[in-house]
Design a protein around this motif. Sequence first.
Motif, mmCIF file in Angstrom:
data_model
loop_
_atom_site.group_PDB
_atom_site.id
_atom_site.type_symbol
_atom_site.label_atom_id
_atom_site.label_comp_id
_atom_site.label_asym_id
_atom_site.label_seq_id
_atom_site.Cartn_x
_atom_site.Cartn_y
_atom_site.Cartn_z
ATOM 1 N N THR A 183 -57.924 0.751 -14.388
ATOM 2 C CA THR A 183 -56.720 1.105 -13.629
ATOM 3 C C THR A 183 -56.684 2.593 -13.348
ATOM 4 O OG1 THR A 183 -55.437 1.375 -15.678
ATOM 5 C CG2 THR A 183 -55.385 -0.782 -14.610
ATOM 6 N N ARG A 213 -53.851 5.546 -11.616
ATOM 7 C CA ARG A 213 -52.444 5.727 -11.284
ATOM 8 C C ARG A 213 -52.299 6.845 -10.257
ATOM 9 N NH1 ARG A 213 -48.479 4.983 -16.538
ATOM 10 N NH2 ARG A 213 -49.182 2.877 -17.095
ATOM 11 N N ALA A 269 -42.191 -1.500 -2.522
ATOM 12 C CA ALA A 269 -42.872 -2.781 -2.342
ATOM 13 C C ALA A 269 -43.778 -2.766 -1.120
ATOM 14 C CB ALA A 269 -41.837 -3.907 -2.225
ATOM 15 N N VAL A 287 -46.969 -1.106 -2.071
ATOM 16 C CA VAL A 287 -47.800 -1.997 -2.898
ATOM 17 C C VAL A 287 -48.603 -2.948 -2.016
ATOM 18 C CG1 VAL A 287 -47.711 -3.875 -4.578
ATOM 19 C CG2 VAL A 287 -46.310 -1.840 -4.927
ATOM 20 N N GLU A 288 -47.956 -3.502 -0.989
ATOM 21 C CA GLU A 288 -48.652 -4.415 -0.090
ATOM 22 C C GLU A 288 -49.689 -3.681 0.762
ATOM 23 O OE1 GLU A 288 -48.450 -7.622 -0.190
ATOM 24 O OE2 GLU A 288 -46.992 -7.467 -1.824
ATOM 25 N N LYS A 347 -52.921 -3.431 -1.031
ATOM 26 C CA LYS A 347 -53.650 -4.697 -1.053
ATOM 27 C C LYS A 347 -53.962 -5.221 0.346
ATOM 28 C CE LYS A 347 -50.601 -6.870 -3.568
ATOM 29 N NZ LYS A 347 -49.959 -7.932 -4.374
ATOM 30 N N SER A 373 -55.255 -5.690 -8.397
ATOM 31 C CA SER A 373 -53.862 -5.820 -8.832
ATOM 32 C C SER A 373 -53.163 -4.478 -8.637
ATOM 33 C CB SER A 373 -53.776 -6.251 -10.300
ATOM 34 O OG SER A 373 -54.319 -5.260 -11.146
ATOM 35 N N ARG A 423 -49.229 -2.671 -9.091
ATOM 36 C CA ARG A 423 -47.865 -2.838 -9.575
ATOM 37 C C ARG A 423 -47.193 -1.482 -9.697
ATOM 38 N NH1 ARG A 423 -46.588 -1.866 -14.916
ATOM 39 N NH2 ARG A 423 -48.303 -1.127 -16.236
ATOM 40 N N ARG A 424 -45.881 -1.539 -9.664
ATOM 41 C CA ARG A 424 -45.071 -0.326 -9.820
ATOM 42 C C ARG A 424 -44.774 -0.117 -11.295
ATOM 43 N NH1 ARG A 424 -38.974 0.329 -7.298
ATOM 44 N NH2 ARG A 424 -38.561 2.465 -8.010
ATOM 45 N N LEU A 475 -47.630 4.196 -8.851
ATOM 46 C CA LEU A 475 -48.284 2.910 -8.605
ATOM 47 C C LEU A 475 -49.550 2.832 -9.449
ATOM 48 C CD1 LEU A 475 -48.029 2.446 -4.729
ATOM 49 C CD2 LEU A 475 -46.550 1.516 -6.495
ATOM 50 N N GLU A 476 -49.761 1.668 -10.079
ATOM 51 C CA GLU A 476 -50.946 1.449 -10.899
ATOM 52 C C GLU A 476 -51.857 0.478 -10.168
ATOM 53 O OE1 GLU A 476 -51.105 1.095 -15.493
ATOM 54 O OE2 GLU A 476 -51.107 -0.950 -14.707
#
Length: 768
Positions: free
Chosen positions: A67, A69, A97, A100-101, A104, A174, A176-177, A184-185
């Motif tokens: 991971t 950050r 959010a 985050v998208e 990805k 993956s 996530r916040r 963000l990780e």
Amino acid sequence: MGFHEFGNVETMSSLDKKDTAKKEYVSFRDVFNFLKKNLLILGICSASGAVLGGLYILNSESTYMATTRLVMDPEQGRIVSQDAATGTVIIEAAEIASQVEIVKSEAIAQAVIRKLGLTEDPEILNTRSWQSIVKGSLKAVADLFTGGSGEETEATSEEEVMRRTMGGFLSRVSVRRVGQSYVLEIGYASSDPQKAARTANALAEAYIRNGMNDRADAAKRGAIWLESRLIEVGRKAREAALAAEEYRNEHDITAMANSSTLDQQQLAEVSSQMLAARAATAAESAKLTTLVKLIEGRAADGNMEEIANNPQIQKLRDDIRAAETRLESLRSRYNEGNPAITAAHDEIARLKAAINGELRQIEAVYRSNLETARTREQLAEAQFLNATKKGADKNIARVELSEMESRANTYRRLYESILQQYVGTMQTQSFPLGKARIVTAATAPFGRIWPKPSIILPFSTVLGFAGGLMAAILRNGLDRRAGSGERLQRELGITSLGSIPVYRPQLDSGNGSKPLPTTMLPLRSVLDMPYSRFSEALRSVKNSLDSIIPANGSMVIGVTSIGPGEGKTTVATNLAQLYQNEGQSVLLVDADFIGSRLSRLAASAAQDVGMKPVDLSYIGEQPLVLQNSRTSAGKAARGVAVSELERENLHVEEADEANPVPLVTVEQMKQASVSSQRYGHLTTLKEAIAKMRRRYKVVVVDMSGFEDSADTRTICTYVDGIILVLGNSNKMTIERLADALSAFGKSRISLLGVIANRSDARRRQATV
């Protein structure tokens, strides 16, 4: 003992009995017994789940997660509110959010794949789903038959490889916040720790670079659009300002220092004068109305200033008060009609008339003032109407002018706003800044994230236990065997008299005679093994029957089963022997007109099985005898008078020391019946039972299986109660038993209960 009608017997599964289930109470003991009963299934399923979990751990490839950050630079527009109590800034969750998208997204994935050359990575290619494998195989076969061009096939293949690689790549990413922060990780899972760290860092760098490129491109496009928009808005603002000034000069609208026009100021002054005139008219009218009411005597003076300051009216009021005082003094000394009292009344009337005259003079002054006020009011209204009429046209012009000035101001403010945005965009274009920065770079992890024995083994064990519990519940719910007395009572309303275990003969029968055939041994079990489990179970059944036998009467008990071979003859024979050996007057009747096993044994080996046929002609109309032969013998020994019938019983007992059970055979029934009647044996049996019950306290009737025997169903109506023997209750279901009992139709019989024969239930150990 109750009557049963089996023509409409209905059963339903215990899983479908919702109403019954609501009334049932399940205790902790029931749960414990259920778990204890199904302990083997639960243990096997739990162990199987644990073994499968261990095999999965051993055969699964280790997966490592690296991971990195990064922190997003917050902008003022992303803060929606602030908590007044704690001062905490609430960040817009939709913005985070969205980022985050974006991480990805396929654009970021494609950039990383091209940079690291992952299109041929076997780890990613092997993560394809079976759907994609099937689709790819079908497409390859279709291309083989259609024969597509090589160039198109190569382009399509390259695109499919990228799409397939992105699918496997994104399944390992993956994002996530971290809490409620801007951090963000980004993680990447791989079987190689070094590759996982390298790919996670490449994802973070690609996201930052993509953000910078997006902002630079957006700033460039925004600058071009803002420049064209700035020129257009500036032209429109200038045209709107010129049009407003030309319209003002055309309609002679002069603006004052306070942004109002001269006409508006004059109209306001005339309006104020008109309002003042209306107020003065209203005040004078109120004064006149009050004075008129005072003159007419309908109201007091109301503290009017003109009346209070008039010395003449005050003097007249003082004289009236003095005259009224004198009048009261005269009334105390003289009677009404006295000249002095009359003179006093006249004086008071004269004074009041003088006051009214003064008030009339004041009224005239008030009316004059009212007329003056009304004249002023009319003049002011005329001036207001004149001013309003003159300014009507200019008001319309002012509305149009106001709209034109508003349009000009709007264009001016829009121009200034666009100008500021244009300057900011030019600065951003010259030096673009990223929206995020890396705070912690990814490194090779030391431990794997999957498979984890601490999670898989307990989960698989619990899953196996749940499967075993479900199997046990289904087994218990779908088990429709009639072996449970509680189930018989609940489903069919039939009482269970007990369970008889499987007969296990001893090596030495103990009767001192030659060995008997194995098939004959169960018929004399209570004689050969009086304290065996088989005999003890039969004694328990007898104790249940004793409670329903009347104390000073007799009872005819029928023993039957659904079909042959279920042990009804064994139960009937041993039950009769129990009554015989406990000193009860008992008679055994063989009413099995199909098998006639007891009759055949009585003809060949009656003494071996402890039975003795009796002559039907011997049984006549005798008085009811409830005492047994031993009781009669005791009376004789004590010198007590013994009846002729008791002496007869005593003689029979002395003649036969083995104390066999009296038996009425099938042949005796048939011989006693009318030869011309095909089914006359039933009538003979009915008459014989009526006579036998006067001599014997208990009459046990052994009948055929009732399912295929109409004789048995008829005989069941002759007896006081029947016992149903189930040869193997663990194989007999509730539905099968209900269908068999429905063969009785509308016949009303008394079913004493059910005996589960050949039961394998373990004997409960007594606790001390």
